[in-house]
Design a protein around this motif. Structure first.
Motif, short mmCIF file in Angstrom:
data_model
loop_
_atom_site.label_atom_id
_atom_site.label_comp_id
_atom_site.label_asym_id
_atom_site.label_seq_id
_atom_site.Cartn_x
_atom_site.Cartn_y
_atom_site.Cartn_z
N UNK A 1 0.86 -1.18 0.00
CA UNK A 1 0.00 0.00 0.00
C UNK A 1 0.89 1.23 0.00
N UNK A 2 0.59 2.17 -0.90
CA UNK A 2 1.32 3.43 -0.93
C UNK A 2 0.77 4.34 0.15
N UNK A 3 1.66 4.83 1.03
CA UNK A 3 1.26 5.67 2.15
C UNK A 3 1.84 7.06 1.99
N UNK A 4 1.02 8.06 2.32
CA UNK A 4 1.46 9.45 2.37
C UNK A 4 1.74 9.81 3.82
N UNK A 5 2.96 10.22 4.12
CA UNK A 5 3.38 10.48 5.50
C UNK A 5 3.62 11.97 5.71
N UNK A 6 2.84 12.55 6.64
CA UNK A 6 3.04 13.94 7.09
C UNK A 6 3.10 14.93 5.93
N UNK A 7 2.38 14.65 4.83
CA UNK A 7 2.27 15.55 3.69
C UNK A 7 3.62 15.87 3.04
N UNK A 8 4.62 15.03 3.25
CA UNK A 8 5.92 15.34 2.69
C UNK A 8 6.72 14.12 2.25
N UNK A 9 6.18 12.93 2.43
CA UNK A 9 6.96 11.74 2.11
C UNK A 9 6.03 10.62 1.67
N UNK A 10 6.52 9.76 0.76
CA UNK A 10 5.79 8.58 0.31
C UNK A 10 6.57 7.33 0.66
N UNK A 11 5.86 6.30 1.10
CA UNK A 11 6.50 5.01 1.39
C UNK A 11 5.57 3.89 0.92
N UNK A 12 6.16 2.79 0.52
CA UNK A 12 5.40 1.57 0.24
C UNK A 12 5.39 0.72 1.51
N UNK A 13 4.20 0.29 1.94
CA UNK A 13 4.08 -0.57 3.12
C UNK A 13 3.74 -1.99 2.67
N UNK A 14 4.60 -2.94 3.04
CA UNK A 14 4.40 -4.34 2.69
C UNK A 14 3.42 -4.97 3.68
N UNK A 15 2.25 -5.40 3.19
CA UNK A 15 1.21 -5.93 4.07
C UNK A 15 1.61 -7.24 4.73
N UNK A 16 2.48 -8.03 4.08
CA UNK A 16 2.90 -9.31 4.65
C UNK A 16 4.11 -9.17 5.57
N UNK A 17 5.13 -8.46 5.10
CA UNK A 17 6.36 -8.32 5.89
C UNK A 17 6.25 -7.22 6.93
N UNK A 18 5.22 -6.36 6.79
CA UNK A 18 4.98 -5.27 7.75
C UNK A 18 6.19 -4.35 7.90
N UNK A 19 6.73 -3.94 6.75
CA UNK A 19 7.82 -2.98 6.76
C UNK A 19 7.68 -2.06 5.55
N UNK A 20 8.44 -0.97 5.56
CA UNK A 20 8.27 0.05 4.54
C UNK A 20 9.55 0.25 3.73
N UNK A 21 9.36 0.84 2.55
CA UNK A 21 10.50 1.29 1.74
C UNK A 21 10.13 2.66 1.17
N UNK A 22 11.10 3.54 1.12
CA UNK A 22 10.87 4.92 0.71
C UNK A 22 10.67 5.04 -0.80
N UNK A 23 9.94 6.08 -1.20
CA UNK A 23 9.73 6.41 -2.61
C UNK A 23 10.38 7.76 -2.86
N UNK A 24 11.21 7.85 -3.87
CA UNK A 24 11.89 9.10 -4.22
C UNK A 24 11.50 9.50 -5.63
N UNK A 25 10.93 10.69 -5.76
CA UNK A 25 10.45 11.18 -7.05
C UNK A 25 11.20 12.47 -7.39
N UNK A 26 11.92 12.48 -8.48
CA UNK A 26 12.67 13.64 -8.90
C UNK A 26 11.72 14.78 -9.26
N UNK A 27 11.94 15.95 -8.67
CA UNK A 27 11.13 17.11 -8.98
C UNK A 27 9.85 17.21 -8.19
N UNK A 28 9.61 16.27 -7.26
CA UNK A 28 8.39 16.32 -6.46
C UNK A 28 8.50 17.43 -5.41
#
Length: 531
Positions: A462-489
Motif C-alpha cells: 500500500x502506498x502511504x502518504x506520510x506527514x504531507x511530505x513523504x511517500x512510502x510503500x508498506x508491505x502488508x505481509x512483511x509489515x515494513x516500509x520502503x521509501x519512494x523518491x520522485x525527482x522534482x516532487x
C-alpha cells in the motif's frame, strides 16, 4: 532597524535531512546564504514566530534523542541559531506549539487532548521567567492572539473556528467576539498535491515556488519524475486546488468563481457557472466552512459537484448549512436539503466511494468526542450515516478515505500507532476489516499523519502518504516500509489517484487549457464558433 525575510528549505533524503537557509535584507535588496539549520522542523509549511528580534520554530534533533519539541531561535541581527530554554514541564509527552503574545514568546502544551496549558516567557531567554498564563480543561484548542487594553483579558482563537475573550483573573471564558460580514476559510497549507493519468495511472500535484502554485504529475507505475502540467486555471497569482477526481476527470478550484471540470487526457475542460452563497438570517454572520465534493451519479449517468457551506452563529453554538449540487448534464446548480450534521474539519473534499461522498461529522458544533461518517448519495441526493466497526479504544483522531474503491477509516492514536480499516462490502457493518496497523517508531519513524493512497499492482503493498511530505510503500505481509523518491516532487504535498479516460465535457465552458489563459472573452467567442 533592519527588515529581513528568512527562507528555509529542508530536503529529506532517506532518513537524512539537508537544509538551505537564505536571508533577504531590505537594506541591501539581496539574498544571502547562511549556515544550514542544525535541526529538523516539526511542522512543514509553518512561518517563524517573531519575538525579541528572533524567529522561532519547534524542532527535533537530527539524531535520535529523548529530547524532542525543542524551540529553535534564529537571531536576525547576528544570523545565528540558538535553543530557547523551556519551563520544567512535569509532562514532557505533551505536544507543543509556539506563538507570541504582547511581544513575549508563548508555548501551548496539549496534554493528550486532556488539558491545554499556555505559558509566557516574561523575560526573553530566562528560563525562570516562564509563567503559566491559563489552563483549559477539558481540552479546547485556544490560541492566544492579543491582550485586551486593560491587560486582564486575552483574545483567543478557539478551535480555529471563532474568537473569544478569556478572563485571566477568574480563569474562564467571558464572551464571544462578534465579527460581521466576514468569511473564515483558508487552505490547510500553501502546498497541495493531487493525481492524474497520462496513459494508465498517475498523480497530479500542486507545487509552489516563485512562479506560484502549479500542478504536476508522475506515472504511477514508475513514480520516478514529476512533470509540470498546463491546466485551465493556471495562473502565477493563485494556487489551484483539486477538489476530487473521478473516471479521469478532475475538479479544479481557484475560488468560488473559478471552478472547472478538466480531463487531462483530452485537455478539455468545463467551467462551472457561478452560484451565489445565500447567507441565512442576521444571527449567522460567520461562514465557517466551504467544502466541495465531486463524483459520478451512475443512476442518471451524470457527473456532479457538491458545495457544502456551513454558517456559525456569533453568540451561541447554533449553526446552519447551505448545500448545492451542480449537474454536468443540466449545466446548473440546484439547492438540496441542508446538511443535518456538523463538519469536523474545515478543509477536505468529500471522499467518493460507492456513489456517495463521505465526511467525518459531529451531531453538535461543540462536540469533539463523537466521530460519525456522513454519506451524501449522489443518485438520490440524500444523507445517511455509515455504520462503523466496534472499536475497542475510541480515543483517536479519525479520518475517512478510499482505497481500491472501498471506504476506509484511519484511526490515528497520536504518537502511538495508526489503524487502517477497510469496508469490504459498502454499508455492511460486519464487513469492516482492519487492513493493517502501523506502530511508531518501530514500523515508520515518528509521524503525525499517515494516509493510505493506493494498492500496488500486485496488491501486496500500500502506498502511504506520510506527514504531507513523504511517500512510502508498506508491505502488508512483511509489515515494513520502503521509501519512494520522485525527482522534482514538492517538499510538501497532498496526493490522490486519477485514471485516464476519454469522458467528454461539453457545454459553454469546453475548451483547451491554454486558450482559457488568453482571456475569457476570446474563449467564449471561439466556443460559439465551434457550435
Amino acid at each position: 532597524m533592519y527588515v529581513k525575510v528568512l527562507k528555509l528549505f529542508q530536503l529529506f533524503v532517506g532518513d537524512d535531512t539537508n537544509s538551505v537557509v537564505k536571508v533577504y535584507s531590505l537594506k541591501n535588496d539581496s539574498w544571502n546564504t547562511v549556515p544550514d539549520c542544525p535541526y529538523n522542523l516539526c511542522y512543514p509549511c509553518s512561518f517563524g514566530t517573531l519575538a525579541s528580534g528572533a524567529l522561532h520554530w519547534l524542532v527535533n534533533p537530527k539524531v535520535k534523542s529523548d529530547r524532542t519539541n525543542l524551540i529553535l531561535a534564529f537571531d536576525l541581527a547576528v544570523e545565528e541559531y540558538r535553543l530557547v530554554p523551556q519551563p520544567d514541564f512535569y509532562d514532557k509527552n505533551s505536544s507543543m506549539d509556539v506563538g507570541v503574545l504582547g511581544g513575549c514568546l508563548t508555548i501551548l502544551c496539549n496534554h493528550n487532548r486532556d488539558r491545554l496549558d499556555a505559558w509566557v516567557m516574561k523575560e526573553y531567554g530566562v528560563q525562570e521567567s516562564w509563567t503559566k498564563l491559563y489552563s483549559v480543561q477539558p481540552f479546547e484548542y485556544m490560541f492566544p492572539v492579543a491582550y485586551s487594553k486593560c491587560g486582564e483579558e486575552v483574545l483567543l482563537e478557539k478551535n480555529s473556528k471563532r474568537l473569544v475573550w478569556y478572563d485571566l483573573k477568574n480563569n474562564k471564558r467571558v464572551k464571544n467576539v462578534k465579527i460581521r460580514g466576514m468569511i473564515f476559510f483558508r487552505r490547510a497549507s500553501n502546498w497541495c498535491y493531487k493525481p492524474l493519468e497520462e496513459d494508465i495511472e498517475s498523480w497530479i500535484g500542486a507545487r509552489e515556488d516563485k512562479r506560484g502554485c502549479y500542478l504536476c504529475s508522475t506515472d504511477f507505475d514508475s513514480l520516478d519524475r514529476a512533470i509540470e502540467l498546463d491546466h485551465p486555471l493556471k495562473t502565477p497569482h493563485l494556487g489551484t486546488e483539486i477538489l476530487g477526481s473521478c473516471n479521469g476527470l478532475l475538479c479544479l478550484y481557484n475560488g468560488e468563481e473559478d471552478v472547472v471540470l478538466w480531463n487531462p487526457s483530452t485537455r478539455k475542460y468545463k467551467k462551472l457557472p457561478v452560484t451565489i452563497m445565500e447567507f441565512p438570517h442576521d444571527g449567522f454572520c460567520v461562514c465557517q466552512f466551504v467544502i466541495y465534493g465531486f463524483g459520478y451519479d451512475e443512476k442518471s449517468d451524470d457527473y456532479k459537484v457538491v458545495r457544502l457551506v456551513q454558517f456559525y452563529a456569533d453568540d451561541n453554538d447554533l449553526w446552519e448549512s447551505e448545500v448545492k449540487v451542480y449537474s454536468l448534464k443540466n449545466d446548473s446548480w440546484n439547492r438540496v436539503r441542508d446538511c443535518p450534521y456538523y463538519l469536523r474539519y474545515k478543509r477536505g473534499y468529500g471522499m467518493l466511494a460507492s456513489g456517495a461522498l463521505h465526511w467525518v461529522v459531529n451531531p453538535k458544533a461543540e462536540s469533539d468526542k463523537t466521530n460519525l461518517i456522513l454519506a451524501f448519495d449522489l443518485g438520490v441526493e440524500e444523507y445517511r450515516l455509515v455504520p462503523q466497526p466496534d472499536f475497542v479504544d475510541k480515543d483517536f483522531h479519525m479520518n475517512v478515505g478510499v482505497l481500491g474503491g472501498c471506504l476506509t477509516i484511519q484511526c490515528n492514536h497520536f504518537k502511538v500507532n495508526l489503524d487502517v480499516w477497510v469496508m469490504k462490502e459498502y454499508g455492511v457493518k460486519e464487513s469492516w476489516m482492519k487492513l493493517f496497523s502501523v506502530m511508531q517508531p518501530e514500523t515508520i519513524r515518528s509521524f503525525d499523519y499517515v494516509r493510505p493512497v493506493a494498492y500496488s499492482n500486485s496488491g501486496g503493498e500500500v502506498l502511504l502518504e506520510k506527514d504531507l511530505k513523504k511517500l512510502v510503500w508498506y508491505d502488508l505481509n512483511k509489515k515494513r516500509v520502503r521509501n519512494v523518491r520522485i525527482l522534482g516532487a514538492p517538499d510538501t504535498f497532498e496526493l490522490d489517484i486519477c485514471w485516464g479516460s476519454l469522458v467528454p465535457l461539453s457545454g459553454n465552458g469546453e475548451g483547451n487549457a491554454k486558450k482559457q489563459q488568453a482571456g475569457e472573452k476570446k474563449k467564449n467567442k471561439k466556443n460559439r464558433k465551434k457550435r
